[in-house]
Design a protein around this motif. Structure first.
Motif, short mmCIF file in Angstrom:
data_model
loop_
_atom_site.label_atom_id
_atom_site.label_comp_id
_atom_site.label_asym_id
_atom_site.label_seq_id
_atom_site.Cartn_x
_atom_site.Cartn_y
_atom_site.Cartn_z
N TRP A 103 42.90 39.15 46.67
CA TRP A 103 41.67 38.97 47.13
C TRP A 103 40.94 38.18 46.21
O TRP A 103 40.19 37.41 46.11
CB TRP A 103 40.98 40.15 48.01
CG TRP A 103 41.66 40.88 48.68
CD1 TRP A 103 42.01 42.34 48.87
CD2 TRP A 103 42.98 40.26 49.94
NE1 TRP A 103 42.51 42.51 49.71
CE2 TRP A 103 43.41 41.63 50.38
CE3 TRP A 103 43.58 39.37 50.03
CZ2 TRP A 103 44.30 41.57 51.39
CZ3 TRP A 103 44.29 39.02 51.02
CH2 TRP A 103 44.91 40.03 51.76
N LEU A 104 40.94 38.92 44.94
CA LEU A 104 40.09 38.34 43.71
C LEU A 104 40.42 37.14 43.18
O LEU A 104 39.49 36.51 42.78
CB LEU A 104 40.16 39.51 42.82
CG LEU A 104 39.57 40.95 42.97
CD1 LEU A 104 39.72 41.87 41.64
CD2 LEU A 104 38.04 40.95 43.31
N LEU A 105 41.82 36.67 43.63
CA LEU A 105 41.96 35.38 43.17
C LEU A 105 41.15 34.25 43.93
O LEU A 105 41.20 33.18 43.68
CB LEU A 105 43.60 35.12 43.29
CG LEU A 105 44.50 35.99 42.46
CD1 LEU A 105 45.93 35.66 42.95
CD2 LEU A 105 44.37 35.58 40.95
N LEU A 106 40.70 34.55 44.93
CA LEU A 106 39.91 33.60 46.03
C LEU A 106 38.69 33.56 45.55
O LEU A 106 37.69 32.88 46.36
CB LEU A 106 40.26 34.11 47.40
CG LEU A 106 41.58 34.05 47.96
CD1 LEU A 106 41.81 34.73 49.33
CD2 LEU A 106 42.25 32.71 47.92
N ALA A 107 38.19 34.31 44.57
CA ALA A 107 36.53 34.35 44.25
C ALA A 107 36.16 32.87 43.79
O ALA A 107 36.63 33.05 42.86
CB ALA A 107 36.03 35.52 43.51
N PRO A 108 35.07 32.28 44.24
CA PRO A 108 34.74 31.34 43.56
C PRO A 108 34.22 31.80 41.94
O PRO A 108 33.60 32.79 41.61
CB PRO A 108 33.39 30.89 44.34
CG PRO A 108 33.57 31.44 45.92
CD PRO A 108 34.49 32.67 45.40
N ALA A 109 34.52 30.66 41.04
CA ALA A 109 34.08 31.10 39.66
C ALA A 109 32.78 31.58 39.36
O ALA A 109 32.73 32.60 38.73
CB ALA A 109 34.62 29.98 38.99
N GLY A 110 31.67 30.99 40.00
CA GLY A 110 30.34 31.35 39.76
C GLY A 110 30.00 32.72 40.41
O GLY A 110 28.93 33.27 40.15
#
Length: 283
Positions: A103-110
């Motif tokens: 799931w954390l791989l999908l977090a937007p960079a900002g």
């Protein structure tokens, strides 16, 4: 790119399966913000499943949550360490927990740092309360517990509103928003928590009416919180769980345990209609 699309589809399926109540308002948000909030919900649900698990001892919960908290503080979440940490419990922990690294791989960079920091703080607080067996004796301790498991959600969401739309909100009102929703959950699940986990979140000397007053006080703060938000998708997101919480509180006062699925669906329509008719300049 294809793998990312598949992963996102799987994440939304798990989100929908895990909580239809929050899945609906998340769908109102715009793309990048929707991704950030969805990841945040999945991450926080992942650790919540550890805290609530009936087959895992408090000592193990404390250990797992403390370790997860530390991993989340690293800029690059260590997937291998996490898999090693949870693998002994893979037969009892749900998919939403076992796949936290995905799931954390999908977090937007900002938004990633904000989501991981808030989830780390939440995990650390949950670890503390698991070790204490959730023995809440005072109003201050109830405030501490509800801050970690829900008030933090309000703070994190406010940080995301500012990141994405420049919306400024009051921190204490944001905490009240989270606490209000959590107080309703505690009211709804009192018997279940005691029967299945042997846990009561009522401070010493409190009864159901005291908890209703606590919920009411925080829901009033949540209502005030709404006034600082002038973006329609975000307002829809925030107002729906709050409207359901108000209706649930009313149902509890009437002697019912919760609102029906039909009432939830009607509430979605009411909130959407209310915002469509509003005079506010919502975009």
């Amino acid at each position: 790119m294809k793998e990312q699309k598949v992963l996102k589809k799987e994440a939304m399926e798990v989100l929908k399966k895990t909580s239809r109540t929050f899945y609906i308002p998340i769908m109102f948000l715009k793309k990048e913000l929707k991704d950030a909030v969805a990841v945040a919900y999945l991450a926080m649900r992942a650790i919540d499943e550890i805290e609530d698990h009936e087959e895992i001892s408090n000592d193990v919960k404390h250990y797992l949550l403390t370790e997860v908290s530390e991993l989340l503080l690293e800029e690059d979440f260590n997937q291998h360490k996490y898999k090693t940490l949870v693998s002994p419990y893979a037969n009892v922990l749900p998919e939403v927990t076992l796949r936290l690294a995905d799931w954390l791989l999908l977090a937007p960079a900002g938004a990633k740092k904000c989501v991981q920091a808030a989830t780390s703080e939440m995990a650390n607080g949950m670890a503390k309360w698991a070790k204490a067996n959730w023995k809440i004796q005072t109003r201050e301790e109830l405030d501490d517990y509800t801050y970690y498991v829900a008030g933090l959600v309000g703070v994190m969401l406010s940080d995301l509103w500012k990141w994405h739309d420049g919306i400024e909100t009051d921190r204490q009102l944001a905490i009240g928003y989270g606490r209000g929703l959590q107080a309703i959950n505690i009211l709804r699940n009192q018997d279940e928590d005691m029967d299945q986990r042997g846990v009561s979140f009522l401070p010493d000397g409190w009864n159901k009416q005291d908890l209703i007053a606590y919920a009411t006080e925080n829901l009033e703060m949540a209502d005030e919180y709404m006034k600082s938000i002038n973006k329609k998708p975000i307002l829809l997101f925030c107002k729906l769980p709050l409207a359901i919480a108000h209706k649930t509180l009313k149902a509890i006062k009437e002697g019912r345990e919760k609102v029906s699925r039909l009432e939830v669906e009607e509430t979605v329509q009411e909130v959407q209609a209310d915002l469509t008719d509003t005079k506010l300049s919502l975009k």
